[in-house]
Design an enzyme around this catalytic site. Structure first.
Site, PDB file in Angstrom:
ATOM      1  N   ASN A 290     -20.157   4.616  32.735  1.00  0.00           N
ATOM      2  CA  ASN A 290     -20.598   4.456  31.426  1.00  0.00           C
ATOM      3  C   ASN A 290     -21.487   3.046  31.601  1.00  0.00           C
ATOM      4  O   ASN A 290     -21.218   2.111  31.865  1.00  0.00           O
ATOM      5  CB  ASN A 290     -19.398   3.937  30.396  1.00  0.00           C
TER       6      ASN A 290
ATOM      7  N   LYS B  42     -23.576   1.866  29.418  1.00  0.00           N
ATOM      8  CA  LYS B  42     -23.990   1.041  28.427  1.00  0.00           C
ATOM      9  C   LYS B  42     -25.414   0.782  28.146  1.00  0.00           C
ATOM     10  O   LYS B  42     -26.353   1.669  28.327  1.00  0.00           O
ATOM     11  CB  LYS B  42     -22.965  -0.396  28.681  1.00  0.00           C
TER      12      LYS B  42
ATOM     13  N   HIS C 221     -15.713   4.012  21.903  1.00  0.00           N
ATOM     14  CA  HIS C 221     -15.390   2.947  22.823  1.00  0.00           C
ATOM     15  C   HIS C 221     -15.304   1.722  22.093  1.00  0.00           C
ATOM     16  O   HIS C 221     -15.982   1.403  20.877  1.00  0.00           O
ATOM     17  CB  HIS C 221     -17.102   2.989  23.460  1.00  0.00           C
TER      18      HIS C 221
ATOM     19  N   GLU D 168     -16.577  -1.218  22.346  1.00  0.00           N
ATOM     20  CA  GLU D 168     -17.696  -1.760  21.966  1.00  0.00           C
ATOM     21  C   GLU D 168     -18.506  -1.389  20.608  1.00  0.00           C
ATOM     22  O   GLU D 168     -18.899  -1.952  19.825  1.00  0.00           O
ATOM     23  CB  GLU D 168     -18.852  -1.998  23.127  1.00  0.00           C
TER      24      GLU D 168
ATOM     25  N   GLU E 210      -8.576   1.913  27.418  1.00  0.00           N
ATOM     26  CA  GLU E 210      -9.374   0.856  27.872  1.00  0.00           C
ATOM     27  C   GLU E 210      -9.039  -0.409  27.262  1.00  0.00           C
ATOM     28  O   GLU E 210      -9.334  -0.615  26.034  1.00  0.00           O
ATOM     29  CB  GLU E 210     -10.803   1.158  27.699  1.00  0.00           C
TER      30      GLU E 210
ATOM     31  N   GLY F 188     -14.981  -5.480  31.771  1.00  0.00           N
ATOM     32  CA  GLY F 188     -16.110  -6.481  32.020  1.00  0.00           C
ATOM     33  C   GLY F 188     -15.531  -7.714  32.581  1.00  0.00           C
ATOM     34  O   GLY F 188     -16.274  -8.551  32.467  1.00  0.00           O
TER      35      GLY F 188
ATOM     36  N   SER G 157     -12.469  -2.853  34.269  1.00  0.00           N
ATOM     37  CA  SER G 157     -12.418  -3.531  35.497  1.00  0.00           C
ATOM     38  C   SER G 157     -12.097  -2.691  36.728  1.00  0.00           C
ATOM     39  O   SER G 157     -11.617  -3.225  37.467  1.00  0.00           O
ATOM     40  CB  SER G 157     -11.851  -4.823  35.568  1.00  0.00           C
TER      41      SER G 157
HETATM   42  P1  PGA Z   1     -15.957  -2.274  33.182  1.00  0.00           P
HETATM   43  O1  PGA Z   1     -16.399  -1.427  31.683  1.00  0.00           O
HETATM   44  O2  PGA Z   1     -15.747  -1.396  34.128  1.00  0.00           O
HETATM   45  O3  PGA Z   1     -17.412  -3.032  33.258  1.00  0.00           O
HETATM   46  O4  PGA Z   1     -14.988  -3.119  32.707  1.00  0.00           O
HETATM   47  C1  PGA Z   1     -15.580  -0.177  31.287  1.00  0.00           C
HETATM   48  C2  PGA Z   1     -15.933   0.441  30.086  1.00  0.00           C
HETATM   49  O5  PGA Z   1     -16.095  -0.380  29.116  1.00  0.00           O
HETATM   50  O6  PGA Z   1     -15.884   1.659  29.792  1.00  0.00           O
END
Ligand code: PGA
Length: 252
Positions: free
Chosen positions: A12, A14, A97, A99, A166, A172, A211
């Site tokens: 992803n 983003k 997601h 976000e 997640e 992140g 992560s």
């Molecule tokens: P990350 O994000 O691997 O940077 O923690 C995962 C995600 O939001 O899909």
């Protein structure tokens, strides 16, 4: 992982990447080869999807999107339909997601409608769920995740549904739940998906995201009900992403 389900490693991107990122995608495709033993997906921002899909034709990486509208077309300024995503070559779309849920107040009903639109357009729907840190601290992680799941999963189309767990606090941040916590949550999600779809729920892939790095992917992917990963930061660079894909392939 389980031998009955094909592993999936999805990147992803983003709101990252640009036209020059084609070089990174090429390096990933070269590293993955044309017939990888796991499903590999890269989900770049909308404007790159058509270009990336063209370049990945016949290669071992599929291209996906990070969101879609629930309608096929119409007066929805700035939105993109699942039908158009399919038309420009996308194979999958991430919906719900955290976000999107946080930045755009997306609620379960909307996520479910988007997932259904994805399925109707012939795409795989990757439905995301996950608790916040406060919810985990309050002992509510499982209840929150299962409620999101029951509100967000489409009623049918089970063969093209993927679930991504997640935890919001792991995205992140470099923080990852313990192997035991991931095991417990994925087992609970599996039971809920089987409740929802019947036996066919045993075929639904459950990805872990938050992560995931080349250094921790192997132990996460070894968990019985983890069928791959949804990767953010570590999917932007070919070396990191290939390390994670290879950890998936090593499970097969
Ligand atoms: P990350 O994000 O691997 O940077 O923690 C995962 C995600 O939001 O899909």
């Amino acid at each position: 992982m389980s031998a009955a389900r094909r592993m999936m490693v999805a990147g992803n991107w983003k709101m990252n990447g640009n036209t020059a990122s084609m070089t990174e995608l090429q390096a990933m495709m070269d590293g993955v080869g044309d017939t990888p033993a796991v499903d590999v997906l890269i989900c770049p921002p909308f404007p790159l999807i058509g270009r990336f899909s063209g370049a990945s034709e016949g290669r071992g990486i599929g291209i996906g999107a990070q969101d879609c509208h629930f309608n096929k077309s119409g007066a929805h300024t700035g939105d993109v339909s699942a039908a158009l995503l399919a038309d420009v070559g996308a194979k999958a779309v991430i919906v719900g997601h955290s976000e999107r849920r946080a930045d755009h107040t997306e609620v379960d009903d909307l996520v479910q409608a988007k997932a259904q639109a994805a399925l109707d357009a012939g795409l795989t729907a990757i439905v995301c769920v996950g608790e916040t840190e406060a919810e985990r601290d309050a002992g509510e992680a499982e209840a929150v995740v299962l409620a999101q799941l029951s509100g967000s999963l489409p009623a049918s189309g089970v063969e093209h549904v993927v679930v991504a767990y997640e935890p919001v606090w792991a995205i992140g941040t470099g923080r990852v739940p313990s192997i035991e916590d991931i095991t417990t949550m994925h087992a609970a999600i599996r039971r809920a998906v089987v409740d929802h779809y019947g036996d066919a729920g045993n075929g639904v892939r459950l990805l872990y995201g938050g992560s995931v790095k080349p250094g921790n992917a192997a132990e996460i992917f070894a968990i019985e009900d983890v069928d791959g990963g949804l990767i953010g930061g570590a999917s932007l660079k070919a070396d990191d992403f290939l390390g994670i894909v290879n950890a998936g392939i090593a499970q097969v």
